[in-house]
Design an enzyme around this catalytic site. Structure first.
Site, PDB file in Angstrom:
ATOM      1  N   GLY A 142       1.571  -1.250   9.451  1.00 63.72           N
ATOM      2  CA  GLY A 142       0.672  -2.158  10.148  1.00 63.72           C
ATOM      3  C   GLY A 142       0.648  -3.517   9.485  1.00 63.72           C
ATOM      4  O   GLY A 142       1.152  -3.696   8.368  1.00 63.72           O
ATOM      5  N   HIS A 191     -15.434   1.653   7.694  1.00 67.37           N
ATOM      6  CA  HIS A 191     -14.820   1.086   6.494  1.00 67.37           C
ATOM      7  C   HIS A 191     -14.665  -0.413   6.760  1.00 67.37           C
ATOM      8  O   HIS A 191     -13.626  -0.894   7.196  1.00 67.37           O
ATOM      9  CB  HIS A 191     -13.459   1.739   6.232  1.00 67.37           C
ATOM     10  CG  HIS A 191     -12.655   1.062   5.145  1.00 67.37           C
ATOM     11  ND1 HIS A 191     -13.128   0.902   3.871  1.00 67.37           N
ATOM     12  CD2 HIS A 191     -11.413   0.505   5.165  1.00 67.37           C
ATOM     13  CE1 HIS A 191     -12.208   0.281   3.135  1.00 67.37           C
ATOM     14  NE2 HIS A 191     -11.169   0.031   3.902  1.00 67.37           N
ATOM     15  N   ASP A 245     -14.418   2.797  -0.869  1.00 65.56           N
ATOM     16  CA  ASP A 245     -15.701   2.087  -0.928  1.00 65.56           C
ATOM     17  C   ASP A 245     -16.703   2.859  -1.791  1.00 65.56           C
ATOM     18  O   ASP A 245     -17.456   2.267  -2.571  1.00 65.56           O
ATOM     19  CB  ASP A 245     -16.280   1.929   0.482  1.00 65.56           C
ATOM     20  CG  ASP A 245     -15.292   1.317   1.441  1.00 65.56           C
ATOM     21  OD1 ASP A 245     -15.404   0.122   1.739  1.00 65.56           O
ATOM     22  OD2 ASP A 245     -14.401   2.060   1.889  1.00 65.56           O
ATOM     23  N   SER A 259      -8.420   7.499   5.500  1.00 60.91           N
ATOM     24  CA  SER A 259      -8.892   7.335   4.117  1.00 60.91           C
ATOM     25  C   SER A 259     -10.354   6.917   4.073  1.00 60.91           C
ATOM     26  O   SER A 259     -11.034   7.109   3.060  1.00 60.91           O
ATOM     27  CB  SER A 259      -8.021   6.320   3.374  1.00 60.91           C
ATOM     28  OG  SER A 259      -7.950   5.099   4.086  1.00 60.91           O
ATOM     29  N   VAL A 299       0.830  -1.206   0.000  1.00 64.79           N
ATOM     30  CA  VAL A 299       0.000   0.000   0.000  1.00 64.79           C
ATOM     31  C   VAL A 299       0.859   1.248   0.000  1.00 64.79           C
ATOM     32  O   VAL A 299       0.646   2.170  -0.789  1.00 64.79           O
ATOM     33  CB  VAL A 299      -0.958  -0.003   1.219  1.00 64.79           C
ATOM     34  CG1 VAL A 299      -1.704   1.321   1.320  1.00 64.79           C
ATOM     35  CG2 VAL A 299      -1.943  -1.153   1.113  1.00 64.79           C
ATOM     36  N   GLN A 340      -4.104  -7.376   5.933  1.00 64.40           N
ATOM     37  CA  GLN A 340      -5.286  -8.211   6.110  1.00 64.40           C
ATOM     38  C   GLN A 340      -5.093  -9.533   5.376  1.00 64.40           C
ATOM     39  O   GLN A 340      -4.780  -9.566   4.185  1.00 64.40           O
ATOM     40  CB  GLN A 340      -6.520  -7.475   5.577  1.00 64.40           C
ATOM     41  CG  GLN A 340      -7.837  -8.131   5.893  1.00 64.40           C
ATOM     42  CD  GLN A 340      -9.007  -7.273   5.425  1.00 64.40           C
ATOM     43  OE1 GLN A 340      -8.822  -6.143   4.983  1.00 64.40           O
ATOM     44  NE2 GLN A 340     -10.204  -7.808   5.500  1.00 64.40           N
ATOM     45  N   ARG A 351     -11.323  -6.567   8.864  1.00 63.34           N
ATOM     46  CA  ARG A 351     -10.472  -5.426   9.193  1.00 63.34           C
ATOM     47  C   ARG A 351     -10.402  -5.214  10.699  1.00 63.34           C
ATOM     48  O   ARG A 351      -9.354  -4.855  11.242  1.00 63.34           O
ATOM     49  CB  ARG A 351     -11.004  -4.171   8.502  1.00 63.34           C
ATOM     50  CG  ARG A 351     -10.951  -4.242   6.978  1.00 63.34           C
ATOM     51  CD  ARG A 351     -11.557  -2.994   6.360  1.00 63.34           C
ATOM     52  NE  ARG A 351     -11.528  -3.011   4.896  1.00 63.34           N
ATOM     53  CZ  ARG A 351     -12.519  -3.462   4.151  1.00 63.34           C
ATOM     54  NH1 ARG A 351     -13.612  -3.938   4.729  1.00 63.34           N
ATOM     55  NH2 ARG A 351     -12.428  -3.440   2.836  1.00 63.34           N
ATOM     56  N   VAL A 386      -9.274   1.285   9.590  1.00 61.68           N
ATOM     57  CA  VAL A 386      -8.902   2.691   9.478  1.00 61.68           C
ATOM     58  C   VAL A 386      -9.650   3.597  10.446  1.00 61.68           C
ATOM     59  O   VAL A 386      -9.071   4.562  10.971  1.00 61.68           O
ATOM     60  CB  VAL A 386      -9.072   3.169   8.018  1.00 61.68           C
ATOM     61  CG1 VAL A 386     -10.529   3.226   7.611  1.00 61.68           C
ATOM     62  CG2 VAL A 386      -8.406   4.518   7.814  1.00 61.68           C
ATOM     63  N   ARG A 436     -15.833   2.317  -5.334  1.00 62.40           N
ATOM     64  CA  ARG A 436     -16.291   0.990  -5.769  1.00 62.40           C
ATOM     65  C   ARG A 436     -17.780   1.020  -6.099  1.00 62.40           C
ATOM     66  O   ARG A 436     -18.224   0.433  -7.092  1.00 62.40           O
ATOM     67  CB  ARG A 436     -16.006  -0.039  -4.680  1.00 62.40           C
ATOM     68  CG  ARG A 436     -14.539  -0.412  -4.539  1.00 62.40           C
ATOM     69  CD  ARG A 436     -14.268  -1.217  -3.283  1.00 62.40           C
ATOM     70  NE  ARG A 436     -12.890  -1.700  -3.249  1.00 62.40           N
ATOM     71  CZ  ARG A 436     -12.238  -2.062  -2.148  1.00 62.40           C
ATOM     72  NH1 ARG A 436     -12.861  -1.987  -0.974  1.00 62.40           N
ATOM     73  NH2 ARG A 436     -10.993  -2.488  -2.196  1.00 62.40           N
TER      74      ARG A 436
END
Length: 495
Positions: free
Chosen positions: A80, A176, A149, A144, A15, A83, A89, A123, A152
């Site tokens: 971090g 999220h 989402d 973020s 990321v 996932q 999450r 997040v 999407r």
């Protein structure tokens, strides 16, 4: 003074490196610092990106240390654990909060004026943790959120309706994660109400489309992780959009994760809702109109996050105003509560999705969702009572229980109406008279009956389950705060 054209990325995994590439392509920064626990990884990414500079905007990209953050205007945190397939999450929270306990104070000691942009998952929880651990003003700590989402959702709607996704105006809010929700009540296609535009395109089964879109958006990250191990391109572009709004002081409306201070009835919790984003970070948190069902779903999402946040031992951040005092639930209680509620809610949503797909479980799925909401409302009631150190009185809970039973009975009647597929005018009139006994009076929790009636009208006329029964939660919470008299309901019925 910070340099608005200098940014840093803490964490150079998939990321972080994808965000670095996006920012390189955007040309909005003149200097980019990369930090990672693995110094060689940061140096390798900086070298690789720098070799592409002849094809891009001139800038300096280098690996650095925490000392290099002293004059950064924007610090993007992606550090971090990633996932894993099958992992939610929220299940990442304890691992990543411990990482944040290490890195956030180190950032804050060197730079007190930057904007912190949190990207690590979960997040919303980590945005809250970053605010509490840094001591920064809340407007300069954002996540973020559901920007990706929302993208999407727009993409899927564009594909479904065969149009440019940039013409789709819709938003995902809440966590999220699994409890997020789409605000269908305000969705439109360049000003044309979404349902009307769908019918122009020949799509009339709105319940099935709603279920499909909700499932696709909610499950898309899991599907990507299952297929390729991680998601990073989409979120990198979302972060690039947020960074652009900050550096160019665009005052853009984006659904970032930010601290709520009473908006939507939620306090001291970071959630993803539309906010105006500019040079100073979050300028204004917007409280957009929501339907009754949407407000209920947002309350559920908030309760899910609250259970996780309350289990974390975080230092107190800057004051956000008066709130409840006293001992709260234990970490074990809140953790168990969160797991149970997420499992039940997910099951109910799956049932409703199956019904919308054509197995005639749609109405029962809607009923199951409302039952889950009732369980959560009751659990949240006793959690809040524990925080206040009080106990519910029988006198206060009797009218609340009556309200719940009435709402459930109306829901059951609506389910029967749905199953018989008739436009039952007589039933509609009877329900209207029943709801009229309570009326639409003032702004108290009992006004939920009016919304129940509105939902029933939709059921009878359009066979569209479920109902906006946030009345359950409101009545329970109201009974906790202010004892109600059983005579109140008797007087309303007599009128």
């Amino acid at each position: 003074m910070n340099n608005i054209q200098k940014a840093a990325i803490v964490g150079c995994g998939f990321v972080g490196s994808s965000i670095a590439f996006t920012l390189l392509q955007s040309g909005i920064f003149s200097e980019l610092i990369l930090l990672d626990v693995n110094r060689d990884r940061a140096e390798g990414e900086a070298m690789d990106l720098s070799h592409g500079l002849p094809f891009a905007h001139p800038m300096q990209i280098r690996a650095g240390s925490y000392g290099d953050l002293a004059d950064c205007a924007l610090i993007i945190i992606t550090a971090g654990a990633g996932q894993k397939p099958g992992e939610t999450r929220l299940e990442l929270v304890h691992k990543n909060v411990e990482i944040y306990r290490e890195i956030i104070p180190r950032i804050a000691r060197r730079n007190r004026e930057a904007i912190l942009l949190v990207v690590s998952n979960p997040v919303d929880v980590l945005t809250y943790a970053a605010w509490r651990l840094s001591g920064y003003p809340a407007e300069r700590v954002l996540g973020s959120g559901t920007v990706l989402d929302t993208a999407r959702l727009k993409y899927l709607l564009g594909e479904h309706l065969q149009l440019d996704s940039r013409s789709v105006h819709a938003v995902i809010i809440g966590e999220h994660g699994d409890s997020e929700l789409a605000v269908w009540s305000g969705a439109n296609i360049s000003g044309v109400p979404l349902e009307h535009f769908c019918e122009l395109r020949g799509h009339y089964d709105h319940a099935a489309a709603d279920a499909w879109l909700r499932r696709e958006v909610r499950e898309s990250a899991y599907e990507i992780i299952r297929r390729k191990g991680a998601t990073y391109y989409g979120v990198a572009m979302a972060v690039g959009r947020i960074a652009l709004a900050i550096v160019r002081d665009e005052h853009s409306v984006l659904p970032v994760s930010n601290l709520l201070r009473g908006q939507y009835g939620i306090r001291e919790l970071c959630m993803s809702v539309p906010a105006i984003v500019g040079r100073t970070g979050v300028e204004t948190t917007l409280e957009i109109p929501l339907s009754g069902e949407e407000q209920t779903a947002l309350n559920l999402s908030a309760a899910t996050l609250r259970a996780v946040v309350d289990a974390l031992d975080l230092p107190h951040g800057p004051a956000v105003g008066p709130g409840p005092s006293g001992p709260g639930p234990t970490a074990v209680q809140t953790g168990l509560f969160s797991v149970v509620v997420r499992t039940l809610l997910r099951t109910a949503m799956d049932l409703r999705d199956l019904g919308a797909a054509g197995i005639r479980l749609c109405a029962f799925g809607g009923l199951a969702v409302q039952l889950v909401q009732l369980v959560q409302a009751a659990a949240q009631l006793f959690t809040l009572l524990g925080a206040h150190g009080g106990q519910p009185s029988v006198h206060a809970l009797v009218p609340a229980a009556l309200g719940v039973l009435l709402a459930f009975a109306l829901q059951l009647l609506a389910v029967l109406a749905h199953l018989f597929h008739g436009r039952l005018a007589a039933l509609h009139q009877d329900l209207a008279r029943l709801a009229g006994l309570f009326g639409h009076q003032g702004n108290g929790p009992h006004t939920g009956i009016h919304h129940v009636h509105q939902g029933l009208a939709q059921i009878v006329q359009h066979r569209n389950a479920p109902l906006p029964l946030y009345f359950w939660i409101l009545t329970l919470l109201y009974a906790m705060q202010r004892p109600l008299s059983f005579n109140f309901y008797e007087r309303r019925i007599k009128k």
